[in-house]
Design an enzyme around this catalytic site. Structure first.
Site, PDB file in Angstrom:
ATOM      1  N   THR A 191       0.843  -1.192   0.000  1.00 17.99           N
ATOM      2  CA  THR A 191       0.000   0.000   0.000  1.00 17.99           C
ATOM      3  C   THR A 191       0.877   1.240   0.000  1.00 17.99           C
ATOM      4  OG1 THR A 191      -1.835  -1.028   1.146  1.00 17.99           O
ATOM      5  CG2 THR A 191      -1.526   1.307   1.565  1.00 17.99           C
ATOM      6  N   ARG A 219     -13.952  -7.348   1.265  1.00 13.32           N
ATOM      7  CA  ARG A 219     -13.147  -7.004   2.460  1.00 13.32           C
ATOM      8  C   ARG A 219     -12.593  -5.572   2.336  1.00 13.32           C
ATOM      9  NH1 ARG A 219      -7.575  -5.257   3.227  1.00 13.32           N
ATOM     10  NH2 ARG A 219      -6.873  -5.996   5.248  1.00 13.32           N
ATOM     11  N   VAL A 220     -12.730  -4.805   3.386  1.00 16.10           N
ATOM     12  CA  VAL A 220     -12.122  -3.467   3.435  1.00 16.10           C
ATOM     13  C   VAL A 220     -11.188  -3.440   4.633  1.00 16.10           C
ATOM     14  CG1 VAL A 220     -12.548  -0.992   3.700  1.00 16.10           C
ATOM     15  CG2 VAL A 220     -14.125  -2.381   2.346  1.00 16.10           C
ATOM     16  N   GLY A 221      -9.968  -2.970   4.416  1.00 14.09           N
ATOM     17  CA  GLY A 221      -8.982  -2.932   5.495  1.00 14.09           C
ATOM     18  C   GLY A 221      -8.971  -1.586   6.195  1.00 14.09           C
ATOM     19  N   ASP A 222      -7.807  -1.267   6.743  1.00 16.18           N
ATOM     20  CA  ASP A 222      -7.661  -0.021   7.504  1.00 16.18           C
ATOM     21  C   ASP A 222      -7.531   1.215   6.622  1.00 16.18           C
ATOM     22  OD1 ASP A 222      -5.078  -1.255   6.716  1.00 16.18           O
ATOM     23  OD2 ASP A 222      -4.308   0.679   7.433  1.00 16.18           O
ATOM     24  N   THR A 242       0.506   1.375   7.135  1.00 16.37           N
ATOM     25  CA  THR A 242       0.545   0.281   6.166  1.00 16.37           C
ATOM     26  C   THR A 242       0.748  -1.022   6.924  1.00 16.37           C
ATOM     27  OG1 THR A 242       1.788  -0.729   4.359  1.00 16.37           O
ATOM     28  CG2 THR A 242       3.016   0.763   5.771  1.00 16.37           C
ATOM     29  N   GLY A 243       0.262  -2.109   6.339  1.00 10.45           N
ATOM     30  CA  GLY A 243       0.425  -3.409   6.984  1.00 10.45           C
ATOM     31  C   GLY A 243      -0.887  -4.160   7.016  1.00 10.45           C
ATOM     32  N   GLY A 245      -4.300  -4.796   7.683  1.00 12.03           N
ATOM     33  CA  GLY A 245      -5.361  -3.866   8.054  1.00 12.03           C
ATOM     34  C   GLY A 245      -6.143  -4.295   9.280  1.00 12.03           C
TER      35      GLY A 245
HETATM   36  N1  ASP Z   1      -3.195  -1.910   5.070  1.00 17.75           N
HETATM   37  C1  ASP Z   1      -3.556  -2.523   3.802  1.00 17.75           C
HETATM   38  C2  ASP Z   1      -4.763  -3.393   3.982  1.00 17.75           C
HETATM   39  O1  ASP Z   1      -4.842  -4.105   4.962  1.00 17.75           O
HETATM   40  C3  ASP Z   1      -2.469  -3.333   3.222  1.00 17.75           C
HETATM   41  C4  ASP Z   1      -1.153  -2.614   3.064  1.00 17.75           C
HETATM   42  O2  ASP Z   1      -0.792  -1.772   3.869  1.00 17.75           O
HETATM   43  O3  ASP Z   1      -0.483  -2.907   2.084  1.00 17.75           O
HETATM   44  O4  ASP Z   1      -5.582  -3.419   3.100  1.00 17.75           O
END
Ligand code: ASP
Length: 335
Positions: A191, A219-222, A242-243, A245
Site C-alpha cells: 500500500t 473485504r475493506v482494510g484499515d 501500512t500493513g 489492516g
Molecule cells: N493496510 C492494507 C490493507 O490491509 C495493506 C497494506 O498496507 O499494504 O488493506
C-alpha cells in the site's frame, strides 16, 4: 514554515526484493517524493501534495495501488483510498471500487464535492462516472493476473482455510527478526501513503491500496478508515499506516500516533510507541507508520523487515529514500 513530506510504499518482509526490483522500487519512491516536493516547494497545499504523491504511485504499477493493485480471491481488483485535511478535520474515502484509474482522486472528490465522508462499491463508481473520473479498462494488468494464478495455486495446495491464512498474516508479512517467507498466497503490504505539512503549517494525509492479496471479495482494510489508516489534525500531527489492516483497524493506529504526539512525544517516538502497542496485542511483523508532528518533524516506525519510505523537507535538493531498518538516510536531512 518549512514544509515536510513523508511517504511510504508499504511495509512487509520484502522477500521478493531482488536487486533490480529494489532499484525500481527506490526509483518509484523517489519519483513520487519529487512530485509532492514540487508542490510544497511552490507554496502548494499539504492536501494537494499528498494526493499527487498517491496518484504518481497508483500510476507507477510498482506498488499495490492503482495499476499495480493486488487481486481478490476471485481475481478482481477492489481498491480503497482516503484523504484527510487536517485544517478542516475533513475526510473523504472510497472503498471496494473497481476499474477507477485513481481511487485517491475519487476520495478527494468525496471530500470536496459531497456531504459524505465515504462512498463504497457501486455507489462510489456511479459518483465517479457522474464527474467523469477516468477509468482503466486494462485492470488487472497481465503481470498481476499471472501473480494471482501463482497465489491461487498456492492456496489450493494449502491446507488452511482463507480465514486461517488471514489469521496467520503476521507470519505472512514477516517480522523484523524472522526469515519467514512472505510469498504465501495471502497478504503482501505494498500500500502507498503520504503525510505532509505545508508552508502554512497545514497538515494532511492520503493513502491508496488494492488491499491485501487474495482477500475475500468485499473485504475493506484499515486504509480508507479514519483514525486507523490515516489521521491528521493541524497543530497535533498527521499519520498514515501500512500493513495488515485487521490489526491496524483494531488499534486505531494513526489516531494513536497523534495522541502520543499530543502527549508530548516526538514523531519518531510516537510512531514507535504506537507500533509497540499494536505489537503487544497482535505480535510482530504486522505494520509500519509514518508521521509528521505539529511543526513538521518527520518520524516513522515499522516492525516488518522493511518499509519503503521517502522524506523531503524544504531546503533539500533531493528526497531521501530508505527501505531497510537502520539505513542512514536521515543524514540527508539538513538541520
Ligand atoms: N493496510 C492494507 C490493507 O490491509 C495493506 C497494506 O498496507 O499494504 O488493506
Amino acid at each position: 514554515m518549512r514544509p515536510t513530506l513523508m511517504l511510504h510504499g508499504g511495509a512487509g518482509s520484502m522477500k521478493s526484493m531482488d536487486d533490480p526490483r529494489e532499484r525500481m522500487y527506490r526509483a518509484a519512491l523517489r519519483e513520487a517524493a519529487v512530485a509532492g516536493a514540487a508542490i510544497l516547494d511552490g507554496g502548494g497545499s499539504a492536501v494537494d501534495a499528498v494526493v499527487t504523491v498517491n496518484v504518481v504511485m497508483e500510476d507507477s504499477g510498482v506498488f499495490n495501488a492503482g495499476l499495480g493493485s493486488g487481486l481478490t480471491a476471485d481475481g478482481r481488483i477492489e481498491m480503497d483510498a482516503a484523504v484527510m485535511d487536517g485544517t478542516e478535520q475533513d475526510y473523504g474515502a472510497v472503498a471496494a471500487v473497481e476499474g477507477v484509474a485513481n481511487p485517491v482522486v475519487l476520495a478527494r472528490h468525496v471530500l470536496d464535492d459531497t456531504p459524505h465522508c465515504m462512498l463504497v462499491g457501486r455507489g462510489a463508481e456511479a459518483f465517479g462516472a457522474s464527474i467523469s473520473v477516468p477509468l482503466r479498462p486494462d485492470f488487472p494488468s497481465a503481470p498481476r493476473i499471472a501473480e494471482w494464478e501463482r497465489r491461487k495455486a498456492l492456496m489450493s495446495e494449502s491446507t488452511g482455510s482463507l480465514a486461517d491464512q488471514l489469521a496467520a498474516l503476521g507470519g505472512v508479512l514477516g517480522d523484523a527478526s524472522s526469515d519467514k517467507d512472505s510469498d504465501g498466497p495471502v497478504g503482501q503490504a505494498d500500500t502507498v501513503g503520504a503525510v505532509a505539512m505545508d508552508d502554512r503549517g497545514r497538515l494532511a494525509s492520503a493513502l491508496t491500496t488494492g488491499g491485501i492479496w487474495m482477500k475475500m471479495p468485499g473485504r475493506v482494510g484499515d486504509s480508507p478508515m479514519i483514525g486507523a489508516g490515516l489521521w491528521s489534525v493541524d497543530g497535533q500531527g498527521s499519520a498514515c499506516a501500512t500493513g495488515t489492516g485487521e490489526t491496524i483497524l483494531r488499534t486505531l493506529l494513526c489516531r494513536e500516533v497523534v495522541d502520543q504526539m499530543r502527549a508530548g512525544k516526538g514523531a519518531t517516538e510516537a510512531c514507535a510507541a504506537a507500533i509497540g502497542l499494536l505489537e503487544s496485542h497482535f505480535g510482530s511483523g504486522m505494520a509500519g507508520v509514518i508521521a509528521v508532528g505539529p511543526d513538521g518533524e518527520p518520524g516513522y516506525a515499522f516492525h516488518t523487515r522493511g518499509m519503503g519510505r521517502s522524506l523531503w523537507m524544504g531546503g533539500m535538493a533531493e528526497p531521501a529514500c530508505g527501505i531497510w531498518p537502520g539505513e542512514d538516510w536521515d543524514r540527508a536531512v539538513p538541520g
